[in-house]
Scaffold this motif. Structure first.
Motif, PDB file in Angstrom:
ATOM      1  N   ILE A 171       6.821  15.816  -1.610  1.00 55.32           N
ATOM      2  CA  ILE A 171       7.638  14.859  -0.875  1.00 55.32           C
ATOM      3  C   ILE A 171       6.789  13.650  -0.509  1.00 55.32           C
ATOM      4  O   ILE A 171       5.698  13.788   0.053  1.00 55.32           O
ATOM      5  CB  ILE A 171       8.208  15.471   0.420  1.00 55.32           C
ATOM      6  N   ILE A 172       7.272  12.458  -0.854  1.00 54.53           N
ATOM      7  CA  ILE A 172       6.579  11.217  -0.510  1.00 54.53           C
ATOM      8  C   ILE A 172       7.497  10.401   0.378  1.00 54.53           C
ATOM      9  O   ILE A 172       8.636  10.103   0.007  1.00 54.53           O
ATOM     10  CB  ILE A 172       6.210  10.399  -1.763  1.00 54.53           C
ATOM     11  N   ARG A 173       7.000  10.040   1.558  1.00 56.07           N
ATOM     12  CA  ARG A 173       7.767   9.190   2.465  1.00 56.07           C
ATOM     13  C   ARG A 173       7.183   7.786   2.438  1.00 56.07           C
ATOM     14  O   ARG A 173       6.021   7.591   2.761  1.00 56.07           O
ATOM     15  CB  ARG A 173       7.746   9.762   3.881  1.00 56.07           C
ATOM     16  N   GLY A 174       8.015   6.818   2.047  1.00 60.00           N
ATOM     17  CA  GLY A 174       7.534   5.451   1.965  1.00 60.00           C
ATOM     18  C   GLY A 174       7.294   5.028   0.532  1.00 60.00           C
ATOM     19  O   GLY A 174       7.935   5.506  -0.400  1.00 60.00           O
ATOM     20  N   TRP A 175       6.323   4.131   0.345  1.00 57.97           N
ATOM     21  CA  TRP A 175       6.041   3.541  -0.966  1.00 57.97           C
ATOM     22  C   TRP A 175       5.243   4.514  -1.825  1.00 57.97           C
ATOM     23  O   TRP A 175       4.276   5.112  -1.370  1.00 57.97           O
ATOM     24  CB  TRP A 175       5.264   2.245  -0.779  1.00 57.97           C
ATOM     25  N   ALA A 176       5.641   4.656  -3.067  1.00 58.34           N
ATOM     26  CA  ALA A 176       4.990   5.603  -3.977  1.00 58.34           C
ATOM     27  C   ALA A 176       4.342   4.872  -5.151  1.00 58.34           C
ATOM     28  O   ALA A 176       4.794   3.796  -5.537  1.00 58.34           O
ATOM     29  CB  ALA A 176       6.018   6.605  -4.506  1.00 58.34           C
ATOM     30  N   PRO A 177       3.290   5.465  -5.741  1.00 63.06           N
ATOM     31  CA  PRO A 177       2.675   4.871  -6.946  1.00 63.06           C
ATOM     32  C   PRO A 177       3.549   5.155  -8.176  1.00 63.06           C
ATOM     33  O   PRO A 177       3.190   5.942  -9.048  1.00 63.06           O
ATOM     34  CB  PRO A 177       1.320   5.575  -7.023  1.00 63.06           C
ATOM     35  N   GLN A 178       4.701   4.503  -8.227  1.00 63.50           N
ATOM     36  CA  GLN A 178       5.741   4.867  -9.184  1.00 63.50           C
ATOM     37  C   GLN A 178       5.306   4.747 -10.639  1.00 63.50           C
ATOM     38  O   GLN A 178       5.597   5.628 -11.457  1.00 63.50           O
ATOM     39  CB  GLN A 178       6.993   4.017  -8.947  1.00 63.50           C
ATOM     40  N   LEU A 179       4.624   3.659 -10.995  1.00 61.83           N
ATOM     41  CA  LEU A 179       4.228   3.478 -12.391  1.00 61.83           C
ATOM     42  C   LEU A 179       3.295   4.595 -12.855  1.00 61.83           C
ATOM     43  O   LEU A 179       3.444   5.120 -13.965  1.00 61.83           O
ATOM     44  CB  LEU A 179       3.561   2.115 -12.587  1.00 61.83           C
ATOM     45  N   LYS A 192       0.837  -1.193   0.000  1.00 61.37           N
ATOM     46  CA  LYS A 192       0.000   0.000   0.000  1.00 61.37           C
ATOM     47  C   LYS A 192       0.872   1.243   0.000  1.00 61.37           C
ATOM     48  O   LYS A 192       1.856   1.339   0.716  1.00 61.37           O
ATOM     49  CB  LYS A 192      -0.931   0.010   1.217  1.00 61.37           C
ATOM     50  N   THR A 193       0.515   2.207  -0.829  1.00 61.30           N
ATOM     51  CA  THR A 193       1.306   3.426  -0.939  1.00 61.30           C
ATOM     52  C   THR A 193       1.091   4.320   0.270  1.00 61.30           C
ATOM     53  O   THR A 193       0.088   4.231   0.970  1.00 61.30           O
ATOM     54  CB  THR A 193       0.928   4.218  -2.208  1.00 61.30           C
ATOM     55  N   SER A 194       2.069   5.217   0.502  1.00 62.74           N
ATOM     56  CA  SER A 194       1.996   6.121   1.646  1.00 62.74           C
ATOM     57  C   SER A 194       1.342   7.446   1.288  1.00 62.74           C
ATOM     58  O   SER A 194       1.279   8.345   2.107  1.00 62.74           O
ATOM     59  CB  SER A 194       3.409   6.374   2.182  1.00 62.74           C
ATOM     60  N   ILE A 195       0.856   7.557   0.049  1.00 62.70           N
ATOM     61  CA  ILE A 195       0.191   8.782  -0.389  1.00 62.70           C
ATOM     62  C   ILE A 195      -1.022   8.401  -1.228  1.00 62.70           C
ATOM     63  O   ILE A 195      -1.009   7.391  -1.940  1.00 62.70           O
ATOM     64  CB  ILE A 195       1.148   9.678  -1.213  1.00 62.70           C
ATOM     65  N   ASP A 196      -2.071   9.176  -1.116  1.00 62.60           N
ATOM     66  CA  ASP A 196      -3.260   8.943  -1.921  1.00 62.60           C
ATOM     67  C   ASP A 196      -2.942   9.232  -3.379  1.00 62.60           C
ATOM     68  O   ASP A 196      -2.465  10.322  -3.721  1.00 62.60           O
ATOM     69  CB  ASP A 196      -4.395   9.848  -1.434  1.00 62.60           C
ATOM     70  N   GLU A 197      -3.189   8.238  -4.238  1.00 62.06           N
ATOM     71  CA  GLU A 197      -2.809   8.407  -5.642  1.00 62.06           C
ATOM     72  C   GLU A 197      -3.540   9.556  -6.323  1.00 62.06           C
ATOM     73  O   GLU A 197      -3.012  10.187  -7.245  1.00 62.06           O
ATOM     74  CB  GLU A 197      -3.020   7.110  -6.432  1.00 62.06           C
ATOM     75  N   HIS A 198      -4.757   9.846  -5.868  1.00 62.36           N
ATOM     76  CA  HIS A 198      -5.527  10.918  -6.489  1.00 62.36           C
ATOM     77  C   HIS A 198      -4.894  12.283  -6.227  1.00 62.36           C
ATOM     78  O   HIS A 198      -4.817  13.126  -7.124  1.00 62.36           O
ATOM     79  CB  HIS A 198      -6.978  10.880  -5.996  1.00 62.36           C
ATOM     80  N   SER A 199      -4.434  12.502  -4.994  1.00 61.81           N
ATOM     81  CA  SER A 199      -3.788  13.776  -4.692  1.00 61.81           C
ATOM     82  C   SER A 199      -2.476  13.908  -5.451  1.00 61.81           C
ATOM     83  O   SER A 199      -2.115  14.999  -5.899  1.00 61.81           O
ATOM     84  CB  SER A 199      -3.547  13.897  -3.181  1.00 61.81           C
ATOM     85  N   VAL A 239      10.724  10.817  -3.657  1.00 60.50           N
ATOM     86  CA  VAL A 239      10.366   9.719  -2.765  1.00 60.50           C
ATOM     87  C   VAL A 239      11.524   9.497  -1.799  1.00 60.50           C
ATOM     88  O   VAL A 239      12.624   9.117  -2.214  1.00 60.50           O
ATOM     89  CB  VAL A 239      10.083   8.426  -3.549  1.00 60.50           C
ATOM     90  N   ILE A 240      11.278   9.739  -0.531  1.00 57.40           N
ATOM     91  CA  ILE A 240      12.304   9.563   0.488  1.00 57.40           C
ATOM     92  C   ILE A 240      11.951   8.336   1.315  1.00 57.40           C
ATOM     93  O   ILE A 240      10.971   8.328   2.044  1.00 57.40           O
ATOM     94  CB  ILE A 240      12.414  10.791   1.412  1.00 57.40           C
ATOM     95  N   GLY A 241      12.734   7.292   1.168  1.00 59.95           N
ATOM     96  CA  GLY A 241      12.497   6.073   1.925  1.00 59.95           C
ATOM     97  C   GLY A 241      13.313   6.069   3.198  1.00 59.95           C
ATOM     98  O   GLY A 241      13.651   7.118   3.756  1.00 59.95           O
ATOM     99  N   ARG A 242      13.661   4.895   3.652  1.00 60.09           N
ATOM    100  CA  ARG A 242      14.491   4.773   4.842  1.00 60.09           C
ATOM    101  C   ARG A 242      15.929   5.140   4.474  1.00 60.09           C
ATOM    102  O   ARG A 242      16.483   4.628   3.512  1.00 60.09           O
ATOM    103  CB  ARG A 242      14.443   3.356   5.392  1.00 60.09           C
ATOM    104  N   ILE A 243      16.530   5.970   5.281  1.00 61.86           N
ATOM    105  CA  ILE A 243      17.871   6.466   5.011  1.00 61.86           C
ATOM    106  C   ILE A 243      18.826   5.966   6.090  1.00 61.86           C
ATOM    107  O   ILE A 243      18.484   5.942   7.273  1.00 61.86           O
ATOM    108  CB  ILE A 243      17.896   8.011   4.976  1.00 61.86           C
TER     109      ILE A 243
END
Length: 310
Positions: free
Chosen positions: A164-172, A75-82, A128-132
């Protein structure tokens, strides 16, 4: 003379040796790629090395619906619609997408340099900023929250210049959006294939492993990228450091995103051509479609032999 970390035998080197041995002994290899992308290598592998291969990709094209493209099992960490609404408000090819994969070997100090460089470039971006990896203490640890420059996120969000997206992003979904004009990544193979399939030129920033070889391929062979210039390979036994300053980040981003020079325009044209080739390869009658059929037929044939029917 090779450095000690290359010569040393440890759990990681044992794993790599076992993987190589398994590949050599295997009957064949299934590849997330398509024949038209690396034709010379595929031909050499089969004709000269006498190894069976099936190029069946890009496998990301199997994700047809938006929900499949968004989550892909996580599950992504951001709403894909926004996210898509934000992209809809931007001009075509104006947004830089930045993601260094799910396991980046990058320090908080390098994150600060990237942030300052992005702000100085004055181009819209999704980052997209994941774990650093945090080396502020003696023990290496991954941290969920990343310390960005003071006021950075507020400034870029308020001006609608950055997301800025933290975590999983809707990359495709992001890469396929017409507003996205380039993709900065770590040169992991899946990231490269998704960038190629989306038809966007890339900014390369490899960190370790085979990523530097992958970088050479997209820089010098298919020529759809420019390099950030990182030449420091990070072994598991060494602390990563700041390798690219903010001035270089801004310079490279400006060159790819704001330039009309012939080289950059050529990259965009080639990227679009490879996108079209990827689509054709995956369609019925295409090379990847045929390879899937050939692979299934091969498995059936081997099963009959093992069952003693032939």
């Amino acid at each position: 003379m090779l450095p000690d970390y290359v010569k040393a035998e440890n759990g990681f080197t044992l794993f790599l040796n076992e993987a190589l041995e398994g590949e050599i002994k295997s009957y064949g290899i299934v590849v997330n790629s398509f024949y038209e992308l690396e034709q010379a290598y595929a031909d050499y592998f089969q004709k000269e090395m006498k190894r069976k291969t099936w190029h069946i990709g890009p496998v990301s094209l199997h994700n047809r619906s938006n929900i499949d493209k968004v989550e892909r099992g996580i599950k992504t960490s951001i709403d894909e619609h926004s996210c898509l609404n934000w992209l809809d408000s931007r001009e075509p090819n104006s947004v830089l997408y930045i993601s260094f994969g799910s396991m980046p070997r990058i320090t908080s100090a390098q994150v600060l340099e990237i942030a300052h460089g992005l702000e100085a470039s004055n181009h819209p971006f999704i980052w997209v900023i994941g774990r650093i990896l945090d080396y502020s203490s003696r023990e290496k640890q991954q941290v969920e929250s990343v310390l960005l420059p003071v006021g950075f996120e507020e400034r870029v969000t308020k001006s609608k210049r950055g997301l800025i997206i933290r975590g999983w992003a809707p990359q495709l979904l992001i890469l396929e959006h017409p507003a996205v004009g380039a993709y900065m990544n770590h040169c992991g193979w899946n990231s490269i294939i998704e960038g190629v399939t989306a038809g966007v030129p890339m900014i390369t920033w490899p960190f370790s492993s085979e990523q530097f070889y992958n970088e050479r391929f997209i820089l010098n062979v298919i020529r759809v990228a420019i390099s950030m210039g990182n030449e420091h390979w990070v072994p598991l036994t060494e602390l990563p450091r700041v390798t690219i300053k903010s001035e270089k980040v801004a310079k490279v981003v400006k060159r790819l995103m704001g330039s009309e020079e012939a080289e950059v325009l050529g990259m965009r044209k080639r990227a679009a051509e490879y996108r079209d080739k990827a689509m054709r390869a995956f369609e019925e009658g295409g090379s990847s479609y045929a390879n899937v059929d050939a692979f299934i037929a091969e498995l059936k044939s081997r099963r009959k032999i093992q069952d003693g029917h032939l």
